[in-house]
Motif scaffolding. Structure first.
Motif, PDB file in Angstrom:
ATOM      1  N   ASN A 164      19.950 -22.986 -25.700  1.00 36.58           N
ATOM      2  CA  ASN A 164      21.257 -22.519 -25.217  1.00 36.58           C
ATOM      3  C   ASN A 164      21.389 -21.013 -25.316  1.00 36.58           C
ATOM      4  O   ASN A 164      21.919 -20.372 -24.417  1.00 36.58           O
ATOM      5  N   ASN A 184      28.526 -27.113 -20.045  1.00 38.56           N
ATOM      6  CA  ASN A 184      28.956 -25.973 -20.865  1.00 38.56           C
ATOM      7  C   ASN A 184      28.009 -24.792 -20.712  1.00 38.56           C
ATOM      8  O   ASN A 184      28.445 -23.664 -20.541  1.00 38.56           O
ATOM      9  N   VAL A 185      26.726 -25.061 -20.782  1.00 42.26           N
ATOM     10  CA  VAL A 185      25.773 -23.948 -20.747  1.00 42.26           C
ATOM     11  C   VAL A 185      25.696 -23.364 -19.339  1.00 42.26           C
ATOM     12  O   VAL A 185      25.685 -22.146 -19.156  1.00 42.26           O
ATOM     13  N   GLY A 224      28.747 -21.433 -18.700  1.00 43.69           N
ATOM     14  CA  GLY A 224      28.698 -20.192 -19.465  1.00 43.69           C
ATOM     15  C   GLY A 224      27.819 -19.161 -18.790  1.00 43.69           C
ATOM     16  O   GLY A 224      28.176 -17.980 -18.699  1.00 43.69           O
ATOM     17  N   GLN A 225      26.702 -19.650 -18.278  1.00 46.51           N
ATOM     18  CA  GLN A 225      25.782 -18.748 -17.584  1.00 46.51           C
ATOM     19  C   GLN A 225      26.453 -18.155 -16.345  1.00 46.51           C
ATOM     20  O   GLN A 225      26.414 -16.934 -16.132  1.00 46.51           O
ATOM     21  N   LEU A 271      29.592 -17.854 -15.835  1.00 47.87           N
ATOM     22  CA  LEU A 271      30.652 -16.959 -16.318  1.00 47.87           C
ATOM     23  C   LEU A 271      30.087 -15.573 -16.610  1.00 47.87           C
ATOM     24  O   LEU A 271      30.652 -14.552 -16.196  1.00 47.87           O
ATOM     25  N   PHE A 320      32.578 -12.282 -23.703  1.00 45.17           N
ATOM     26  CA  PHE A 320      32.059 -13.568 -23.235  1.00 45.17           C
ATOM     27  C   PHE A 320      30.708 -13.877 -23.852  1.00 45.17           C
ATOM     28  O   PHE A 320      30.350 -15.045 -24.013  1.00 45.17           O
ATOM     29  N   GLU A 324      29.946 -17.275 -25.679  1.00 44.74           N
ATOM     30  CA  GLU A 324      28.794 -18.113 -25.354  1.00 44.74           C
ATOM     31  C   GLU A 324      27.925 -18.369 -26.575  1.00 44.74           C
ATOM     32  O   GLU A 324      27.312 -19.421 -26.694  1.00 44.74           O
ATOM     33  N   VAL A 383      29.752 -21.205 -28.107  1.00 48.39           N
ATOM     34  CA  VAL A 383      29.609 -22.427 -27.310  1.00 48.39           C
ATOM     35  C   VAL A 383      28.184 -22.970 -27.425  1.00 48.39           C
ATOM     36  O   VAL A 383      27.985 -24.180 -27.572  1.00 48.39           O
TER      37      VAL A 383
END
Lengths: 343, 163, 77
Positions: A126, A284-285, A288-289, A291, A307, A311, A314
């Motif tokens: 992650n 989620n990952v 997040g990426q 984002l 962020f 991350e 997260v």
């Protein structure tokens, strides 16, 4: 307000604003191509097996985990000199304690290995999305090739920086006619048995060498399937025929109709387990990426910073949740219902 | 499914990859850590028991020493008491001896003084008698009988000693 | 237009419920932690598990949105 006017905070604020202005005016980052499947790295394959960038990241995460773990246990000392050994012991102790709270001593001891392997592996997989260079260093291809292979429709201009080539912020969108033309050309090239290459590329896309492993659904679904099937194997081994009973298999007689209904629900929930486990981690990952991509695309300095912190959290949380849910599924599978004995 | 990037080859390779990782860690890493923790726990427990035993032993030793000390102190006290009793007795004896001697000396002195007194008295009697005789001879002349003389003197003297 | 709107709606509407749910969950957990801080660790673990289960509803919405975005609904294109 007066606190902000002191030299040090003032310098920081002015520097920050200057960075923002510079990034808005001069340093514009192209938005990377967002693709769901792991992207095959052109020209990198073992036999028939095309190596994707998420696969590379998986191997990297494996190597990181293995190297750290083996360094930690290379020479175990009673009074640890190496911090690594200390950290590993601490992690082991803390999570074994936590699992003991949930499932008791015997089960914690039996499955702490699975838990920690999942946790460590997913943690590094992650967190890889946060490392600079990952997602941004790779092979640059013409957008036409990318369209023919993966359906990418947006490309960027390129610029030579010494020996390196970099994408610029000039966006090129393939129009509908161009897409048709590319499709036809690619088909012709394939029929002729050669690799399709456009005469004059309109734009380029980047295929990174490494992309965070958990942004590949194959990995997350594979792991989720593995642990759910594993939990059934463990449950069947420990409870035997009683375990099959909870799914209300018709082989077992003396069932009430309600049991059948509950059994069907249990059966469906096994699929829900796989879906929710895998898509939670992936979603989620991946989100997040994206984002991080979008934030860097909007303003490349300073804005992505919070962020990254998010991350980081997260990434850990999802790894932990995956691992602890695995443990809970294992625990539930071996947990004989108190009611079963009375039937 | 292909649009989501699902591909059986990759799926299986990821599963195998993870399983290999698990087996490697399970074989080489986790037992080492768990063994270490277990050993350390055991050693700490042993250390604590040893320390406990040592403490108890020290406590017993201390008690023993205290008892010994107490006994010695009592003995010494007894010895001191005996010595002082002996001293008291000796003192009493010495005092009694001294008192006896003093008494004797005093008695001797009284007796001597009495004898001296008697002697002096007798002497005085004699001298007074002679003086009286002389005085009487002067007064009466030499006519007086020796016997009468004595009688008169005797009477006088008895009167004198009676007064 | 519909191709863009539908995944957005799918994830947007699908996230409302889990959002409220997670909020309520954390509220309850924090109140419980405030009342008896000595079991805060246990409550925290259970809170995270609860959040995870509430979140899986949003995950289903995400799955639908991703399917719409990258695979497309039949008859939509």
């Amino acid at each position: 307000m007066s606190k902000l006017l002191r030299p040090k905070p003032l310098a920081l604020i002015i520097g920050g604003i200057a960075l923002l202005v510079i990034s808005i005016l001069f340093v514009r980052v192209p938005l990377p191509t967002i693709l769901l499947p792991g992207e095959a790295i052109p020209g990198l394959s073992i036999g028939n097996f095309q190596i994707t960038n998420t696969f590379v990241a998986t191997i990297l995460a494996d190597i990181i985990v293995l190297v750290l773990a083996f360094l930690a246990v290379r020479k175990m000392e009673d009074v640890p000199e190496s911090k690594l050994q200390n950290i590993f012991e601490w992690v082991y102790e803390i999570f074994e304690g936590m699992l003991t709270d949930i499932g008791g001593k015997e089960k914690a001891k039996a499955w702490v290995g699975v838990f920690l392997t999942l946790l460590l592996f997913l943690l590094f997989a992650n967190w890889m999305e946060l490392v600079p260079g990952i997602d941004s260093i790779g092979v640059i291809e013409p957008v036409e090739v990318a369209y023919a292979e993966k359906g990418v429709t947006v490309g960027y201009g390129i610029k030579h920086l010494g020996p390196f080539i970099t994408l610029t912020n000039d966006q090129v969108k393939l129009s509908a006619e161009e897409r048709e033309a590319i499709k036809k050309e690619a088909e012709e090239a394939e029929a002729a048995g050669e690799k399709y290459h456009p005469h004059e590329p309109k734009g380029y896309v980047l295929t990174p060498y490494v992309r965070a492993a958990t942004t590949d659904l194959n990995l997350t679904i594979g792991l989720a399937l593995l642990v759910v099937i594993w939990s059934h194997v463990i449950g069947f081994r420990r409870l035997g025929a009683k375990y099959a009973r909870r799914f209300a298999l018709p082989v077992i007689t003396g069932m009430k109709p309600i049991d059948l209904f509950v059994g069907i629900l249990e059966f469906i929930s096994e699929f829900a387990k796989v879906i929710s486990l895998s898509f939670r981690l992936f979603g989620n990952v991946f989100a997040g990426q994206v984002l991080l991509f979008v934030m860097a695309f909007l303003i490349s300095f300073l804005l992505p910073l919070p962020f990254f912190g998010l991350e980081l959290f997260v990434g850990f949380m999802q790894a932990f949740v995956f691992a602890i849910l695995t443990f809970i599924y294992f625990e539930q599978a071996t947990h004989s219902h108190a009611g079963d004995e009375h039937h | 499914m292909a649009a989501l990037g699902l591909n059986l080859n990759y799926l299986i390779s990821y599963i195998v990859n993870f399983f290999l990782l698990y087996l490697l860690l399970k074989k080489f890493v986790f037992p080492a850590i768990s063994q270490m923790l277990e050993d350390r726990k055991k050693r700490i427990a042993e250390g604590l028991t040893a320390a406990d035993a040592a403490r108890r032993e020290a406590e017993e030793e201390r008690k023993r020493l205290m008892a010994q000390l107490e006994a010695e102190r009592a003995e010494a006290q007894q010895r001191v008491a005996a010595a002082s009793a002996h001293a008291e007795k000796v003192k009493e004896e010495i005092l009694a001896e001294a008192r006896r001697e003093a008494e004797q000396i005093r008695t001797n002195a009284v007796l001597e003084a009495e004898a001296e007194k008697q002697r002096i008295l007798a002497e005085a009697h004699k001298q007074i008698a002679e003086l009286a005789m002389l005085a009487a001879e002067r007064v009466v002349g030499e006519g007086l009988d020796e016997q009468i003389q004595h009688k008169i003197i005797e009477d006088f003297l008895s009167q004198v000693s009676l007064n | 237009m519909v191709e863009i709107l539908s995944p957005g709606l799918a994830i947007g509407l699908g996230a409302i419920g889990p959002g409220i749910g997670i909020g309520l969950l954390v509220m309850g957990a924090l109140q419980a932690m405030g009342r008896n801080p000595e079991v805060a660790g246990e409550i925290r673990t259970n809170m995270i598990l609860g959040i995870v289960f509430a979140e899986s509803i949003a995950i289903y919405a995400l799955v639908v949105a991703l399917l719409l975005l990258f695979v497309g609904a039949p008859g939509l294109q």
